[in-house]
Enzyme design. Structure first.
Site, PDB file in Angstrom:
ATOM      1  N   SER A 184      -6.876  -9.050  10.395  1.00  0.00           N
ATOM      2  CA  SER A 184      -5.742  -8.418   9.735  1.00  0.00           C
ATOM      3  C   SER A 184      -4.630  -8.140  10.750  1.00  0.00           C
ATOM      4  O   SER A 184      -4.194  -9.062  11.441  1.00  0.00           O
ATOM      5  CB  SER A 184      -6.220  -7.137   9.034  1.00  0.00           C
ATOM      6  OG  SER A 184      -5.241  -6.655   8.139  1.00  0.00           O
ATOM      7  N   LYS A 188      -3.167 -10.648  13.871  1.00  0.00           N
ATOM      8  CA  LYS A 188      -1.821 -10.902  14.388  1.00  0.00           C
ATOM      9  C   LYS A 188      -1.804 -10.684  15.901  1.00  0.00           C
ATOM     10  O   LYS A 188      -1.212 -11.456  16.665  1.00  0.00           O
ATOM     11  CB  LYS A 188      -0.810  -9.956  13.731  1.00  0.00           C
ATOM     12  CG  LYS A 188      -0.812  -9.876  12.213  1.00  0.00           C
ATOM     13  CD  LYS A 188       0.245  -8.899  11.726  1.00  0.00           C
ATOM     14  CE  LYS A 188      -0.075  -8.274  10.379  1.00  0.00           C
ATOM     15  NZ  LYS A 188      -0.218  -9.191   9.281  1.00  0.00           N
ATOM     16  N   TRP A 275      -2.617 -11.258  -0.671  1.00  0.00           N
ATOM     17  CA  TRP A 275      -1.615 -10.519   0.098  1.00  0.00           C
ATOM     18  C   TRP A 275      -1.316 -11.240   1.416  1.00  0.00           C
ATOM     19  O   TRP A 275      -0.176 -11.290   1.869  1.00  0.00           O
ATOM     20  CB  TRP A 275      -2.124  -9.109   0.353  1.00  0.00           C
ATOM     21  CG  TRP A 275      -1.112  -8.123   0.870  1.00  0.00           C
ATOM     22  CD1 TRP A 275      -1.156  -7.455   2.061  1.00  0.00           C
ATOM     23  CD2 TRP A 275       0.068  -7.652   0.210  1.00  0.00           C
ATOM     24  NE1 TRP A 275      -0.082  -6.620   2.201  1.00  0.00           N
ATOM     25  CE2 TRP A 275       0.692  -6.708   1.062  1.00  0.00           C
ATOM     26  CE3 TRP A 275       0.666  -7.932  -1.019  1.00  0.00           C
ATOM     27  CZ2 TRP A 275       1.874  -6.043   0.734  1.00  0.00           C
ATOM     28  CZ3 TRP A 275       1.848  -7.269  -1.351  1.00  0.00           C
ATOM     29  CH2 TRP A 275       2.436  -6.353  -0.482  1.00  0.00           C
ATOM     30  N   HIS A 327     -10.396  -9.687   1.714  1.00  0.00           N
ATOM     31  CA  HIS A 327      -9.896  -9.373   3.045  1.00  0.00           C
ATOM     32  C   HIS A 327     -10.997  -8.672   3.844  1.00  0.00           C
ATOM     33  O   HIS A 327     -11.288  -7.485   3.622  1.00  0.00           O
ATOM     34  CB  HIS A 327      -8.676  -8.467   2.894  1.00  0.00           C
ATOM     35  CG  HIS A 327      -7.862  -8.281   4.124  1.00  0.00           C
ATOM     36  ND1 HIS A 327      -7.093  -9.283   4.674  1.00  0.00           N
ATOM     37  CD2 HIS A 327      -7.679  -7.179   4.917  1.00  0.00           C
ATOM     38  CE1 HIS A 327      -6.464  -8.813   5.745  1.00  0.00           C
ATOM     39  NE2 HIS A 327      -6.814  -7.548   5.925  1.00  0.00           N
TER      40      HIS A 327
END
Length: 345
Positions: A184, A188, A275, A327
């Site tokens: 998540s 990044k 998302w 997720h």
């Protein structure tokens, strides 16, 4: 089909690596903090006694970095198999300090012959807009930063690079096979960390989505407007200028994946994680692949279509999988990326 989708979205062409990294730091994450003047550590042996039935050693390490007249200390845990090495290893940027953790099945990882060095991101600097604590407090007088100074993602990436500094002197670890990974927002971070430090052999982003692995133009789910408003502390202040102006950006997220070349990049998605937008994550791998091809290497080798659940593409230097579910960073993800790493050794 995939190249046409990228063309229709107006995804910009790749630039030389140095230019892409300059743009991504200046416009998105802020510039990495400087390397420390000195780095020292203390080691607590047998941090978890008899962990994994004694098949591993576990150590808690406290790193102290000196930056000018100031210093900063944060901990991590190193779990290393006792079997003959040196061992390939992960540097895992995690949400919690726990070992094992629901995002880190440590025994399964080490049973596969890998070591894992993990730290909690909040031990570096808290996940909020407070720039007076932890590393942020060392870097910024009174918590005030400039428009292009490091956001929290750049600080967490800096910390992972300091863990690698420690690992370089550990003879039980294989420095030719080191992977930085996260999930998540920390996916990044892992991608940014691996792009900016070529000591990492593999950069692995799990479900990182917007401002991570996913192409931003025409992305579904999270957008620059949302993420820069809700989580402004992750980025440079300058990133907010692109809210609702994605097609005016002189970059897109494939710049990060391309900056890993000629090393290995890996992106994982979840079918129900709309998302993050799995299709845009996979398209970013396609858009980054020319950076490998100009070097005589394969980027992502895949079918010319958008991904579906169960896809696993491991043939090139850019790997990708799309699993069922939501997720999450689970055993299936870890086992799949370990398969990819083994295939490249």
């Amino acid at each position: 089909m995939l190249k046409q989708i990228l063309a229709d979205r107006g995804v910009p062409a790749l630039l030389p690596r140095a230019e892409m990294l300059e743009i991504m730091q200046r416009e998105v994450y802020g510039y990495l903090p400087p390397k420390p003047d000195t780095l020292e550590w203390t080691v607590q042996e047998k941090y978890i006694p008899n962990f994994c039935a004694g098949k591993v050693t576990s150590q808690r390490v406290e790193l102290t970095a000196k930056l000018g007249e100031k210093s900063f200390t944060f901990p991590f845990v190193a779990v290393i198999p006792v079997s003959d090495g040196p061992h390939p290893f992960f540097i895992h940027i995690n949400f919690r300090p726990d070992v094992p953790d629901r995002y880190m099945p440590t025994e399964e990882i080490t049973d596969n012959g890998f070591a894992v060095l993990s730290f909690c991101y909040n031990d570096v600097t808290t996940d909020n807009n407070d720039f007076t604590d932890g590393l942020a407090g060392v870097l910024y007088e009174n918590g005030e930063r400039g428009d292009r100074d490091a956001g929290k993602i750049a600080m967490w990436a800096w910390a992972a690079q300091r863990v690698l500094d420690y690992a370089e002197q550990e003879p039980r670890l294989d420095k030719t096979c080191v992977t930085v990974c996260g999930h998540s927002r920390l996916g990044k971070t892992a991608l940014f960390c691996g792009a900016t430090d070529d000591r990492f052999t593999f950069a692995y982003s799990n479900d990182s989505g917007c401002s991570g692995a996913a192409i931003t133009r025409d992305k579904v789910g999270e957008t620059v407007e949302v993420i820069s408003r809700v989580f402004p502390h992750w980025f440079s202040k300058s990133y907010r200028q692109y809210a609702n102006r994605e097609h005016e950006m002189p970059f897109d997220q494939h710049f990060l994946i391309a900056s890993v070349a000629p090393r290995y990049a890996y992106v994982a998605s979840a079918w129900e994680d709309s998302w993050a937008d799995p299709a845009s994550e996979m398209l970013s791998c396609v858009a980054a692949s020319p950076a490998y091809e100009v070097l005589g290497l394969d980027g992502l080798i895949c079918e010319d279509r958008l991904p579906v659940s169960g896809d696993r593409w491991h043939a090139g230097n850019v790997g990708y999988h799309l699993r069922a579910g939501e997720h999450y960073f689970g055993r299936e993800d870890w086992n799949t990326v370990m398969d990819f790493i083994r295939s490249k050794r």
